[in-house]
Design a protein around this motif. Structure first.
Motif, PDB file in Angstrom:
ATOM      1  N   GLY A   1       0.698   4.683  13.260  1.00 22.36           N
ATOM      2  CA  GLY A   1       0.307   3.989  12.033  1.00 22.36           C
ATOM      3  C   GLY A   1      -0.860   3.055  12.276  1.00 22.36           C
ATOM      4  N   GLY A   2      -1.208   2.306  11.246  1.00 21.01           N
ATOM      5  CA  GLY A   2      -2.387   1.447  11.292  1.00 21.01           C
ATOM      6  C   GLY A   2      -2.260   0.285  12.265  1.00 21.01           C
ATOM      7  N   SER A   3      -1.063  -0.254  12.416  1.00 17.75           N
ATOM      8  CA  SER A   3      -0.906  -1.420  13.307  1.00 17.75           C
ATOM      9  C   SER A   3      -1.208  -1.032  14.748  1.00 17.75           C
ATOM     10  CB  SER A   3       0.522  -1.967  13.226  1.00 17.75           C
ATOM     11  OG  SER A   3       0.815  -2.366  11.916  1.00 17.75           O
TER      12      SER A   3
ATOM     13  N   GLY B   1     -11.123  -2.240   2.371  1.00 17.74           N
ATOM     14  CA  GLY B   1      -9.944  -2.227   1.505  1.00 17.74           C
ATOM     15  C   GLY B   1      -8.876  -3.155   2.040  1.00 17.74           C
TER      16      GLY B   1
ATOM     17  N   ALA C   1      -7.551   1.032   7.209  1.00 19.39           N
ATOM     18  CA  ALA C   1      -6.246   1.713   7.154  1.00 19.39           C
ATOM     19  C   ALA C   1      -5.958   2.182   5.733  1.00 19.39           C
ATOM     20  CB  ALA C   1      -5.144   0.772   7.639  1.00 19.39           C
TER      21      ALA C   1
ATOM     22  N   ILE D   1       0.890  -1.159   0.000  1.00 20.07           N
ATOM     23  CA  ILE D   1       0.000   0.000   0.000  1.00 20.07           C
ATOM     24  C   ILE D   1       0.930   1.212   0.000  1.00 20.07           C
ATOM     25  CG2 ILE D   1      -1.766   1.307   1.244  1.00 20.07           C
ATOM     26  CD1 ILE D   1      -2.831  -1.343   0.089  1.00 20.07           C
TER      27      ILE D   1
ATOM     28  N   ASP E   1     -11.118  -2.390   9.710  1.00 22.55           N
ATOM     29  CA  ASP E   1      -9.761  -1.969   9.364  1.00 22.55           C
ATOM     30  C   ASP E   1      -9.848  -1.253   8.005  1.00 22.55           C
ATOM     31  OD1 ASP E   1      -7.168  -1.511   8.812  1.00 22.55           O
ATOM     32  OD2 ASP E   1      -6.541  -3.613   8.713  1.00 22.55           O
TER      33      ASP E   1
ATOM     34  N   HIS F   1      -1.391   8.318   6.548  1.00 24.92           N
ATOM     35  CA  HIS F   1      -0.121   8.097   5.843  1.00 24.92           C
ATOM     36  C   HIS F   1      -0.263   7.100   4.693  1.00 24.92           C
ATOM     37  CE1 HIS F   1       1.721   4.814   8.801  1.00 24.92           C
ATOM     38  NE2 HIS F   1       0.726   4.339   8.093  1.00 24.92           N
ATOM     39  N   LYS F   2      -1.491   6.699   4.437  1.00 24.07           N
ATOM     40  CA  LYS F   2      -1.763   5.927   3.220  1.00 24.07           C
ATOM     41  C   LYS F   2      -2.641   6.801   2.319  1.00 24.07           C
ATOM     42  CE  LYS F   2      -1.326   1.315   5.255  1.00 24.07           C
ATOM     43  NZ  LYS F   2      -1.097   1.630   6.683  1.00 24.07           N
TER      44      LYS F   2
ATOM     45  N   ASP G   1      -5.844   5.437   7.822  1.00 21.49           N
ATOM     46  CA  ASP G   1      -4.451   5.898   7.880  1.00 21.49           C
ATOM     47  C   ASP G   1      -4.176   7.080   6.961  1.00 21.49           C
ATOM     48  OD1 ASP G   1      -3.815   3.993   9.688  1.00 21.49           O
ATOM     49  OD2 ASP G   1      -2.402   2.907   8.420  1.00 21.49           O
TER      50      ASP G   1
ATOM     51  N   HIS H   1      -5.473  -7.946   7.391  1.00 19.61           N
ATOM     52  CA  HIS H   1      -4.053  -7.608   7.505  1.00 19.61           C
ATOM     53  C   HIS H   1      -3.449  -8.320   8.712  1.00 19.61           C
ATOM     54  CE1 HIS H   1      -0.398  -5.184   8.091  1.00 19.61           C
ATOM     55  NE2 HIS H   1      -0.482  -4.983   6.787  1.00 19.61           N
TER      56      HIS H   1
ATOM     57  N   CYS I   1      -1.559  -7.461  10.894  1.00 16.28           N
ATOM     58  CA  CYS I   1      -1.419  -6.690  12.144  1.00 16.28           C
ATOM     59  C   CYS I   1      -2.586  -6.979  13.091  1.00 16.28           C
ATOM     60  CB  CYS I   1      -1.268  -5.195  11.857  1.00 16.28           C
ATOM     61  SG  CYS I   1      -2.770  -4.366  11.380  1.00 16.28           S
TER      62      CYS I   1
HETATM   63  C1  LIG Z   1      -5.425  -2.828   5.507  1.00 12.85           C
HETATM   64  C2  LIG Z   1      -4.225  -2.525   6.348  1.00 12.85           C
HETATM   65  N1  LIG Z   1      -4.338  -2.541   7.685  1.00 12.85           N
HETATM   66  C3  LIG Z   1      -3.294  -2.269   8.486  1.00 12.85           C
HETATM   67  C4  LIG Z   1      -2.065  -1.977   7.970  1.00 12.85           C
HETATM   68  C5  LIG Z   1      -0.908  -1.692   8.896  1.00 12.85           C
HETATM   69  O1  LIG Z   1      -0.671  -0.319   8.893  1.00 12.85           O
HETATM   70  P1  LIG Z   1       0.757   0.300   9.279  1.00 12.85           P
HETATM   71  O2  LIG Z   1       1.728  -0.247   8.277  1.00 12.85           O
HETATM   72  O3  LIG Z   1       0.538   1.765   9.183  1.00 12.85           O
HETATM   73  O4  LIG Z   1       1.095  -0.145  10.656  1.00 12.85           O
HETATM   74  C6  LIG Z   1      -1.890  -1.962   6.586  1.00 12.85           C
HETATM   75  C7  LIG Z   1      -0.569  -1.661   5.989  1.00 12.85           C
HETATM   76  O5  LIG Z   1      -0.384  -1.682   4.804  1.00 12.85           O
HETATM   77  C8  LIG Z   1      -2.999  -2.228   5.748  1.00 12.85           C
HETATM   78  O6  LIG Z   1      -2.904  -2.206   4.421  1.00 12.85           O
END
Ligand SMILES: Cc1ncc(COP(=O)(O)O)c(C=O)c1O
Length: 483
Positions: free
Chosen positions: A154-156, A244, A273, A95, A271, A302-303, A300, A189, A191
């Protein structure tokens, strides 16, 4: 003692450079970044160098200083050059991230003014700015005024915070963990799995609900599984749906899932993100219908808001749940006063001292307004469709379905021989070229190429170049190994 103190002050004085020195160093840094931006379009998106940045070790941290020119040279050779340039429009893998310029200026001001953004008492303006952004995003999603949220790295981390919040909101205790059930799909994902483990829920049961041919959760199967689990004495607890998916950009049927979660009393987390900010577009609004039915969502900046790495967002519909999991008190903070209506980030997230992340988001939104962000998201959706239709026309190429968001999956199917091996080689050749950076995934055992359009610098000319490189490399491989 006074002399000693004054001597130490002098020795430490380069920590506070004077105006002239600041200008000298700043000019060099600005010249460096200007060169980086101006030359980017002609540079590779992915660069395989011999030592992969190992030269950084030749400059260990030491007592004496280096000149800014040397420092920037070391950075350029060892950090800028090797590997992926995520700021490049040619980044069409995973991504993609962003890096809009005004965010860097936001970070610059944040670092110099160094506001204590986690707590209202010392920094009311910074906290109000943060809360204003949370309100703006809550409004985009269709969440009510009771929403609270957190700007994380971030997303995680945002997903981890959501899972901890859902655990406590549903009153799960240690003894319940082995019986608690999480419903998601194989597309979730990783995470999410990681977050469950970190949150102490490694023993929880994960149900991977079957998907339709476009990799979206099947809601009938979801409900069937929940009923079955409840009947067997398990605790159906949490649904994690995707707005997504990373692999293919699939959006789960959020409305149907929302209704099921309500009927059976589960926490509904999305999710988003990657995909949630597409709700700013007309197509996204349609696709993400039901998003507001969730209890929490990750999105996110940052995405899909094109910011540089370091900003994920969690929104929770009922602030009390975030507060319940994250409130703290400490004797040394007894002067901290709560102001009605303004939640302090430190009271609703794991962090106390934190980077003033709001400014990197607020500044570009103020300087550009929202319209260019919407246009950029719409452009990415169309570019993905454009790539999908063009690559489908190239003989021998097979694609997944029409992209829901901005990820396209495809592969070349040779007349003879192993298609997986062929596509692995094709990807290696594309990466050796380096002008565009693509990645692959495994879809039910099939090695599949992916093109993800989300970098704000990816435009029509980038996608045309990607198409040309893919065709050229395919021809080269076929020529070297005639079928
Ligand atoms: C759908 C989704 N969720 C969570 C994440 C994790 O986000 P991050 O890399 O900002 O920790 C991603 C990362 O690409 C993602 O695509």
């Amino acid at each position: 003692m006074r002399d000693k103190i004054l001597e130490l002050e002098k020795k430490a004085s380069s920590l506070e450079p004077n105006e002239e020195v600041r200008k000298h160093v700043r000019d060099k840094v600005v010249a460096y970044t200007e060169r980086f931006i101006n030359e980017m379009e002609d540079e590779k998106a992915f660069n395989i160098t011999a030592d992969k940045g190992a030269g950084i070790y030749d400059f260990p941290i030491q007592t004496d200083p280096l000149e800014i020119e040397t420092v920037l040279d070391v950075f350029r050779e060892n950090v800028e050059k090797p590997g992926l340039n995520p700021a490049s429009g040619g980044h069409l893998a995973y991504i993609p991230g962003g890096g809009i310029y005004y965010s860097s200026l936001g970070d610059y001001i944040a670092a110099i003014t160094n506001r204590y953004a986690g707590v209202f008492y010392p920094s009311p303006g910074a906290v109000r700015m943060t809360n204003m952004l949370i309100k703006w995003m809550a409004n985009l999603i269709g969440y009510p005024d009771s929403t609270a949220g957190n700007l994380s790295s971030g997303g995680s981390i945002a997903n981890l915070t959501a899972i901890v919040t859902a655990r406590d909101a549903k009153g799960l205790k240690g003894a319940d963990y082995p019986k608690s059930v999480v419903y998601t799909t194989k597309q979730a994902h990783h995470c999410v799995d990681k977050a469950l483990n970190i949150a102490g829920l490694a023993e929880s049961i994960r149900r991977f609900i079957p998907m339709d041919e476009d990799h979206r959760m099947n809601p009938e199967e979801l409900e069937k599984q929940i009923l079955q689990d409840a009947e067997s004495g398990l605790i159906p607890w949490l649904i994690v749906a995707a707005a997504g998916t990373t692999d293919v950009g699939a959006v789960d049927p959020l409305e149907a899932i929302g209704r099921i979660s309500k009927r059976h009393g589960l926490w509904f987390h999305i999710d988003g993100a990657y995909g949630a900010f597409f709700v700013m577009t007309n197509k996204g609004k349609d696709l993400l219908r039901g998003i507001e039915m969730s209890d929490s969502i990750v999105m996110d900046p940052h995405k899909s808001l094109f910011l540089p790495y370091g900003l994920g967002v969690l929104l929770v519909k009922e602030a009390k749940h975030l507060q319940h999991s994250h409130r703290y008190s400490a004797n040394y903070l007894q002067d901290v006063i709560e102001t009605e209506g303004e939640l302090s980030p430190a009271n609703i997230s794991p962090e106390l001292t934190k980077h003033f992340r709001a400014l990197r988001m607020w500044l570009p939104l103020k300087l550009c307004g929202t319209a260019p962000f919407v246009a950029c998201l719409e452009e990415k959706l169309l570019l993905a469709h454009y790539f999908h239709s063009k690559i489908s026309e190239v003989p021998g190429f097979e694609t997944g379905g029409e992209p829901e968001l901005s990820v396209v999956t495809f592969r070349y199917v040779p007349k003879s021989g192993d298609a997986n091996e062929f596509n692995k080689k094709l990807l290696q050749e594309i990466l050796k070229d380096g002008r565009v950076f693509l990645s692959s995934t495994d879809l039910e055992g099939i090695f599949t190429l992916r093109l993800a359009v989300l970098a704000f610098r990816s435009h029509l000319r980038t996608i045309d170049m990607a198409l040309q490189i893919i065709s050229q490399k395919t021809d080269d491989l076929l020529e070297a190994n005639p079928q």
